[in-house]
Write a protein that holds these residues in place. Structure first.
Motif, short mmCIF file in Angstrom:
data_model
loop_
_atom_site.label_atom_id
_atom_site.label_comp_id
_atom_site.label_asym_id
_atom_site.label_seq_id
_atom_site.Cartn_x
_atom_site.Cartn_y
_atom_site.Cartn_z
N GLN A 66 71.42 54.95 4.86
CA GLN A 66 71.73 53.59 5.29
C GLN A 66 71.35 53.41 6.76
N GLY A 67 70.18 52.83 6.98
CA GLY A 67 69.71 52.61 8.34
C GLY A 67 70.34 51.36 8.95
N LYS A 68 69.79 50.96 10.07
CA LYS A 68 70.31 49.80 10.78
C LYS A 68 69.58 48.53 10.33
N PRO A 69 70.21 47.38 10.52
CA PRO A 69 69.51 46.12 10.23
C PRO A 69 68.23 46.01 11.04
N LEU A 70 67.18 45.53 10.42
CA LEU A 70 65.89 45.38 11.08
C LEU A 70 65.71 43.91 11.48
N VAL A 71 65.82 43.65 12.75
CA VAL A 71 65.81 42.27 13.25
C VAL A 71 64.37 41.82 13.45
N PRO A 72 63.96 40.73 12.80
CA PRO A 72 62.60 40.24 12.98
C PRO A 72 62.41 39.59 14.36
N LYS A 73 61.17 39.41 14.73
CA LYS A 73 60.86 38.88 16.05
C LYS A 73 61.35 37.45 16.23
N ARG A 74 61.22 36.65 15.16
CA ARG A 74 61.59 35.24 15.24
C ARG A 74 62.91 35.01 14.52
N GLU A 75 63.85 34.42 15.21
CA GLU A 75 65.16 34.14 14.64
C GLU A 75 65.06 33.01 13.62
N PHE A 76 65.91 33.06 12.64
CA PHE A 76 65.93 32.02 11.61
C PHE A 76 66.81 30.87 12.09
N PRO A 223 49.39 36.11 11.71
CA PRO A 223 49.65 37.23 10.78
C PRO A 223 48.69 38.39 10.98
N ARG A 224 49.27 39.57 11.06
CA ARG A 224 48.51 40.81 11.18
C ARG A 224 48.26 41.40 9.80
N HIS A 565 61.72 34.68 5.15
CA HIS A 565 61.37 34.55 6.56
C HIS A 565 61.48 35.91 7.26
N SER A 566 62.49 36.70 6.89
CA SER A 566 62.73 38.00 7.52
C SER A 566 61.78 39.06 7.01
N ILE A 567 61.65 39.19 5.69
CA ILE A 567 60.82 40.27 5.14
C ILE A 567 59.34 40.04 5.47
N ASP A 572 55.00 42.34 8.37
CA ASP A 572 53.88 42.10 9.27
C ASP A 572 53.90 43.07 10.45
N ALA A 573 55.11 43.35 10.94
CA ALA A 573 55.25 44.23 12.12
C ALA A 573 55.28 45.71 11.75
N TYR A 574 55.41 46.03 10.48
CA TYR A 574 55.57 47.42 10.04
C TYR A 574 54.34 48.26 10.41
#
Length: 578
Positions: A66-76, A223-224, A565-567, A572-574
């Motif tokens: 169980q890792g930590k929440p992965l926060v995306p660059k752009r907030e929802f 998008p990358r 929006h998050s995934i 994209d950043a992975y």
């Protein structure tokens, strides 16, 4: 069809422990059928060796880290008035009657496909930010299959593939008077959108475009990694392969096998009371599927001189024999439900202690006992740990004073993870063989010669068992470790914190039914079924997929947008292993 969780109450360490229910979908399938010998029942020795009770390993995979929440660059963050605007878009989608039927013809020939063209026009008109983007391309595969590609700048990165379907099941006119609001009204009461397809599956499809609109409207989002949206149009058809089947082949031809980073379709979501803990339960696999036709051939004749048992009477005995021989519960060590229970044993304070001991033991005997205890807690749980069989159609006779010469039934199987198509066929043949012998009927069990030729060999007195359509083996289990899983589960933890704001436990689970993922497995080893809908609150209206008063919660619809929006951003950043 999206799965909606039903919560359990507190559990005690007894065999009566209540466990979480996850309502899952019932859908069509694809696979290679095992053909048995033509005219004899299958032996119990073969049944025992076929994998029906395949539990020899004592190594049970541990709960995923169980890792930590992965926060995306752009907030929802939603602009003012967005909730109402988004609800209106979902309402409009529901009003377009994209009904698919089991006997649909080709998209270019069957006029019943006409509303699907209307939906295509509506989709492009409603989401111009997506379709007019410099990064976007819309392609139509087999006329009605929709493929939207958001091209990334780095072509060496595997794409993220998001699935959803825009066909819906029929709403029978005879049920219209039972709907609170019209079956295709898209009525918005402020909390729910009503209508066929609201929850299955238009809320997901619309949410995918809502999320992409929010991202592409931001000039800083370039998008990358390529994002692909693939939308079938016959997911609700039992034997259909015109939609997702063609889309999957198209994608494989373009990108190759194992070419997608991650594939996500509709499926399970959340459970807020898994023995005192809050879980997200993406399905990492789904059960197998097999439809069977059983035909009884008899002499027929005038009803004034009937035999002791007509063909209908004989098939009645067959039905009784089938239902008197249900499939046993079982666990294989890689069973997703066993994985879920292992996570609950580790993270849920109210998890039954005797169940935890059985998991710790890990012996075949302990796992068998655990499957029995879990299956005894409810009809849904029992379905998750056994092969199910349901007799759904029976037909025979044409006139009240004529004995039927042929009677048949259709039945459906959902195949447990520890079993397979071959073992299911053998179990069924062995259940029916004594009835055929009792009435002096020749038995043809899954014969290679099934059809007219077999009928001629059998003569007029027989029991014939054959697959009806294409069966499907239980799906491959998706990987629950490594960078892709960490990114996927971390995105879930961010998008869906628990009620007190802490990270949610993310565990494997499974679907009883089948989604369009069944044809996409060659494209990735990371295939998950997770809608992102919220768990219903106490007293909330159920989703009612496939039945009267189907609804989609507006709040839940917004949560699905947040999830996509998050995934999309985190994929994209992975930068981990591809």
């Amino acid at each position: 069809m999206p799965s909606l969780p039903i919560h359990d109450g507190p559990s005690k360490s007894t065999t009566k422990s209540r466990s979480p229910l996850i309502l899952l979908l019932v859908l069509p399938v694809l696979a290679v059928v095992h053909i048995a010998s033509p005219f004899s029942p299958l032996s119990s020795a073969n049944l025992a060796s076929s994998g029906l009770s395949d539990a020899t390993s004592t190594k049970i995979p541990s709960c995923p880290v169980q890792g930590k929440p992965l926060v995306p660059k752009r907030e929802f963050v939603l602009p003012e008035g967005y909730r109402d605007e988004s609800a209106e878009r979902l309402s409009q989608a529901v009003q377009i009657q994209t009904v698919s039927y089991d006997d649909n013809g080709l998209p270019t020939e069957d006029p019943r496909w006409a509303p699907f063209f209307d939906f295509q026009v509506w989709l492009e008109k409603t989401f111009p930010v997506v379709f007019e983007s410099e990064f976007a391309t819309l392609e139509k595969v087999n006329t009605l299959g929709l493929l939207t590609t958001i091209q990334g700048s780095d072509k060496d990165l595997k794409p993220l593939l998001l699935l959803s379907h825009y066909d819906v099941t029929p709403a029978p006119p005879e049920t219209y008077d039972r709907w609170t609001h019209g079956a295709f009204s898209g009525f918005n009461d402020g909390e729910y959108i009503y209508g066929r397809g609201a929850s299955d599956d238009k809320t997901l499809l619309v949410a995918q475009y809502e999320a992409l609109t929010l991202l592409l409207a931001d000039p800083t989002f370039i998008p990358r990694r390529t994002i692909i949206l693939s939308h079938g149009f016959d997911e609700e058809e039992v034997f259909a392969r015109q939609g997702a089947g063609e889309l999957a082949k198209f994608l494989e031809a373009r990108y190759g096998k194992d070419s997608m980073l991650l594939i996500i379709d509709e499926g399970t979501s959340m459970d807020n009371n898994a023995w005192g803990s809050e879980f997200a339960v993406p399905s990492s696999s789904e059960k197998g599927y097999m439809d069977v036709k059983i035909t009884v051939g008899t002499a027929g004749g005038h009803s004034s001189v009937p035999p002791a048992h007509s063909g209908i009477g004989i098939i009645g005995d067959i039905v009784h024999a089938i239902e008197a021989n249900p499939y046993p519960t079982s666990f294989k060590t890689d069973d997703p439900i066993l994985g879920f229970l292992g996570c609950a044993a580790e993270h849920s304070p109210k998890f039954p202690k005797d169940w935890k001991k059985l998991i710790s033991s890990g012996s075949p005997k302990s796992l068998q006992k655990l499957s029995e205890l879990y299956g005894a807690t409810g009809i849904m749980q029992h379905a998750m740990v056994s092969t199910t069989q349901a007799i759904d159609v029976i037909h025979g006779g044409s006139k009240v004073n004529s004995l039927p010469e042929e009677v048949f039934l259709l039945m459906n199987h959902r195949i447990q993870f520890s079993s397979n198509v071959s073992a299911t066929q053998q179990h069924l043949a062995n259940s029916i063989a004594p009835i055929a012998k009792k009435f002096g009927l020749q038995l043809s069990a899954f014969a290679k010669e099934a059809g007219t030729e077999a009928d001629e060999v059998l003569g007029g007195k027989y029991v014939k068992i054959e697959t009806f359509g294409l069966p499907l083996e239980p799906a491959p289990r998706s990987s629950l470790e490594g960078g892709v899983w960490d990114m996927f589960s971390g995105s879930i933890k961010y998008a869906f914190p628990t009620t007190d704001g802490s990270p949610r436990i993310v565990s494997p689970f499974a679907s009883t039914g089948n989604t369009d993922t069944k044809v996409y497995h060659p494209l990735s080893s990371s295939v998950f079924r997770f809608t992102g809908s919220l768990p219903p609150k106490a007293g909330a209206r159920p989703g009612n997929a496939h039945t009267v008063d189907e609804t989609a919660s507006i709040e839940s619809h917004l949560s699905i947008i947040k999830w996509i929006h998050s995934i999309a951003q985190n994929a994209d950043a992975y930068e981990g292993e591809e």
